[in-house]
Design a protein around this motif. Structure first.
Motif, PDB file in Angstrom:
ATOM      1  N   MET A  31      11.089  -5.356  12.275  1.00 49.42           N
ATOM      2  CA  MET A  31      11.663  -4.734  11.110  1.00 49.42           C
ATOM      3  C   MET A  31      10.717  -4.917  10.215  1.00 49.42           C
ATOM      4  N   PHE A  32      10.582  -3.841   9.169  1.00 49.45           N
ATOM      5  CA  PHE A  32       9.474  -4.017   8.207  1.00 49.45           C
ATOM      6  C   PHE A  32      10.051  -3.517   6.837  1.00 49.45           C
ATOM      7  N   ASN A  33       9.933  -4.244   5.660  1.00 50.88           N
ATOM      8  CA  ASN A  33      10.034  -3.515   4.364  1.00 50.88           C
ATOM      9  C   ASN A  33       8.634  -2.995   4.199  1.00 50.88           C
ATOM     10  N   PRO A  34       8.638  -1.978   3.189  1.00 50.03           N
ATOM     11  CA  PRO A  34       7.582  -1.567   2.773  1.00 50.03           C
ATOM     12  C   PRO A  34       6.178  -2.618   2.566  1.00 50.03           C
ATOM     13  N   ALA A  35       6.657  -3.396   1.584  1.00 52.87           N
ATOM     14  CA  ALA A  35       5.792  -4.429   1.248  1.00 52.87           C
ATOM     15  C   ALA A  35       5.286  -5.296   2.291  1.00 52.87           C
ATOM     16  N   ASP A  36       5.882  -5.395   3.284  1.00 45.84           N
ATOM     17  CA  ASP A  36       5.197  -6.084   4.471  1.00 45.84           C
ATOM     18  C   ASP A  36       4.270  -5.415   5.112  1.00 45.84           C
ATOM     19  N   ILE A  37       3.857  -3.970   5.108  1.00 42.31           N
ATOM     20  CA  ILE A  37       3.153  -3.293   5.897  1.00 42.31           C
ATOM     21  C   ILE A  37       1.671  -3.504   5.589  1.00 42.31           C
ATOM     22  N   LYS A  38       0.792  -3.812   6.419  1.00 42.24           N
ATOM     23  CA  LYS A  38      -0.482  -4.111   6.268  1.00 42.24           C
ATOM     24  C   LYS A  38      -1.358  -2.988   6.463  1.00 42.24           C
ATOM     25  N   TRP A  39      -2.027  -2.484   5.404  1.00 40.02           N
ATOM     26  CA  TRP A  39      -2.765  -1.166   5.478  1.00 40.02           C
ATOM     27  C   TRP A  39      -4.315  -1.646   5.628  1.00 40.02           C
ATOM     28  N   GLY A  40      -4.833  -0.534   6.577  1.00 33.63           N
ATOM     29  CA  GLY A  40      -6.260  -0.685   6.898  1.00 33.63           C
ATOM     30  C   GLY A  40      -6.866   0.806   7.048  1.00 33.63           C
ATOM     31  N   ASP A  41      -8.185   0.830   7.153  1.00 36.12           N
ATOM     32  CA  ASP A  41      -8.653   2.203   7.339  1.00 36.12           C
ATOM     33  C   ASP A  41      -8.001   2.799   8.587  1.00 36.12           C
ATOM     34  N   ALA A  42      -8.125   4.066   8.655  1.00 38.95           N
ATOM     35  CA  ALA A  42      -7.547   5.084   9.564  1.00 38.95           C
ATOM     36  C   ALA A  42      -8.363   4.735  10.736  1.00 38.95           C
ATOM     37  N   PRO A  43      -7.975   5.288  11.931  1.00 43.05           N
ATOM     38  CA  PRO A  43      -9.074   5.303  13.238  1.00 43.05           C
ATOM     39  C   PRO A  43     -10.247   6.187  12.878  1.00 43.05           C
ATOM     40  N   PRO A  44     -11.199   6.074  13.605  1.00 40.80           N
ATOM     41  CA  PRO A  44     -12.491   6.696  13.306  1.00 40.80           C
ATOM     42  C   PRO A  44     -12.023   8.159  13.612  1.00 40.80           C
ATOM     43  N   ALA A  45     -11.033   8.454  14.529  1.00 44.04           N
ATOM     44  CA  ALA A  45     -10.793   9.828  14.996  1.00 44.04           C
ATOM     45  C   ALA A  45     -10.296  10.688  13.693  1.00 44.04           C
ATOM     46  N   LEU A  46      -9.827  10.124  12.479  1.00 44.44           N
ATOM     47  CA  LEU A  46      -9.349  10.830  11.603  1.00 44.44           C
ATOM     48  C   LEU A  46     -10.493  10.681  10.632  1.00 44.44           C
ATOM     49  N   PRO A  47     -10.310  11.982   9.880  1.00 44.34           N
ATOM     50  CA  PRO A  47     -11.254  11.981   8.672  1.00 44.34           C
ATOM     51  C   PRO A  47     -11.299  10.882   7.733  1.00 44.34           C
ATOM     52  N   PRO A  48     -12.340  10.569   7.020  1.00 45.83           N
ATOM     53  CA  PRO A  48     -12.448   9.286   6.277  1.00 45.83           C
ATOM     54  C   PRO A  48     -11.596   9.399   4.914  1.00 45.83           C
ATOM     55  N   GLY A  49     -10.968   8.327   4.541  1.00 47.08           N
ATOM     56  CA  GLY A  49     -10.148   8.290   3.311  1.00 47.08           C
ATOM     57  C   GLY A  49      -8.824   7.930   3.643  1.00 47.08           C
ATOM     58  N   ALA A  50      -8.241   7.987   4.575  1.00 47.08           N
ATOM     59  CA  ALA A  50      -6.907   7.708   4.967  1.00 47.08           C
ATOM     60  C   ALA A  50      -6.819   6.293   5.289  1.00 47.08           C
ATOM     61  N   LYS A  51      -5.341   5.797   5.058  1.00 46.91           N
ATOM     62  CA  LYS A  51      -5.398   4.227   5.438  1.00 46.91           C
ATOM     63  C   LYS A  51      -4.271   4.367   6.535  1.00 46.91           C
ATOM     64  N   ALA A  52      -4.255   3.453   7.193  1.00 47.46           N
ATOM     65  CA  ALA A  52      -3.345   3.503   8.372  1.00 47.46           C
ATOM     66  C   ALA A  52      -2.652   1.900   8.662  1.00 47.46           C
ATOM     67  N   ALA A  53      -1.458   1.889   9.298  1.00 45.10           N
ATOM     68  CA  ALA A  53      -1.027   0.582   9.748  1.00 45.10           C
ATOM     69  C   ALA A  53      -0.077   0.905  10.860  1.00 45.10           C
ATOM     70  N   VAL A  54      -0.370  -0.044  11.891  1.00 44.36           N
ATOM     71  CA  VAL A  54       0.516   0.038  13.013  1.00 44.36           C
ATOM     72  C   VAL A  54       1.756  -0.919  12.950  1.00 44.36           C
ATOM     73  N   LEU A  55       3.120  -0.078  13.021  1.00 38.86           N
ATOM     74  CA  LEU A  55       4.247  -0.794  12.840  1.00 38.86           C
ATOM     75  C   LEU A  55       4.782  -1.010  14.214  1.00 38.86           C
ATOM     76  N   TYR A  56       4.457  -0.425  15.316  1.00 36.24           N
ATOM     77  CA  TYR A  56       4.973  -0.897  16.657  1.00 36.24           C
ATOM     78  C   TYR A  56       4.363  -0.684  17.823  1.00 36.24           C
ATOM     79  N   GLY A  57       3.812  -1.296  18.798  1.00 34.81           N
ATOM     80  CA  GLY A  57       3.019  -1.025  19.951  1.00 34.81           C
ATOM     81  C   GLY A  57       1.639  -1.197  19.469  1.00 34.81           C
ATOM     82  N   ASP A  58       1.024  -0.567  20.721  1.00 30.84           N
ATOM     83  CA  ASP A  58      -0.394  -0.406  20.586  1.00 30.84           C
ATOM     84  C   ASP A  58      -1.057   0.790  20.778  1.00 30.84           C
ATOM     85  N   PRO A  59      -1.305   1.487  19.712  1.00 32.11           N
ATOM     86  CA  PRO A  59      -1.938   2.904  20.369  1.00 32.11           C
ATOM     87  C   PRO A  59      -3.083   2.991  21.431  1.00 32.11           C
ATOM     88  N   GLY A  60      -3.556   1.968  21.634  1.00 33.16           N
ATOM     89  CA  GLY A  60      -4.918   2.099  22.445  1.00 33.16           C
ATOM     90  C   GLY A  60      -4.031   1.851  23.744  1.00 33.16           C
TER      91      GLY A  60
END
Length: 162
Positions: A31-60
């Motif tokens: 369970m997440f509240n928006p304030a609990d989400i930890k943002w980091g740089d988006a994966p290198p497959a995406l153009p630079p400038g976006a932020k990403a957060a994994v909420l569930y599972g492991d994309p890899g």
């Protein structure tokens, strides 16, 4: 009679042990509240400038994953495809999505918060946002992203070939 009772108790304990083992292998409740989400740089497959957060599972890894992508104003993801179906929800802001082999503003479909996009596996699609947006992406891993035009792939610009 004692023997039947002993067998019944032993069977019950065995079933309980198996149930506990299966429960230990199940994924954790998340369970997440928006304030609990930890943002980091988006994966290198995406153009630079976006932020990403994994909420569930492991994309890899194989299996379900859920991520959020925070796209800044003017962000563009060129035409690409994935090996698995992708389900995208617009959480906030607005974004536009299109289908095709290259980014074409005439093919964009604007979507506001609460909208949903389902991109079937291996279907070329692209996205953008004028004002910024947060997207939630659900898919089955491992995550991959193949750009229709290899020159659009930001990994080719940084030397990272993953």
């Amino acid at each position: 009679m004692k023997r039947i009772l002993l067998i019944a108790v032993a069977s019950g304990l065995s079933i309980a042990a198996i149930s506990r083992t299966a429960a230990a292998d199940e994924p954790a409740h998340v369970m997440f509240n928006p304030a609990d989400i930890k943002w980091g740089d988006a994966p290198p497959a995406l153009p630079p400038g976006a932020k990403a957060a994994v909420l569930y599972g492991d994309p890899g890894k194989p299996g379900l994953f859920v991520i959020r992508l925070k796209m800044p104003a003017g962000y563009v993801v060129p035409a690409h495809w994935h090996s698995n179906d992708e389900i995208v929800s617009v959480v906030s802001g607005s974004a536009a999505f299109g289908l095709g082999d290259k980014f074409d503003a005439k093919l964009l479909h604007p979507l506001s918060a609460g909208s949903l996009v389902v991109a079937p596996a291996k279907h070329n699609h692209f996205a953008t946002t004028k004002t910024g947006a947060i997207l939630q992406i659900s898919a089955t891993g491992p995550f991959d992203m193949t750009y229709v035009n290899p020159a659009d792939d930001p990994r080719n610009k940084t030397g990272d070939k993953k």
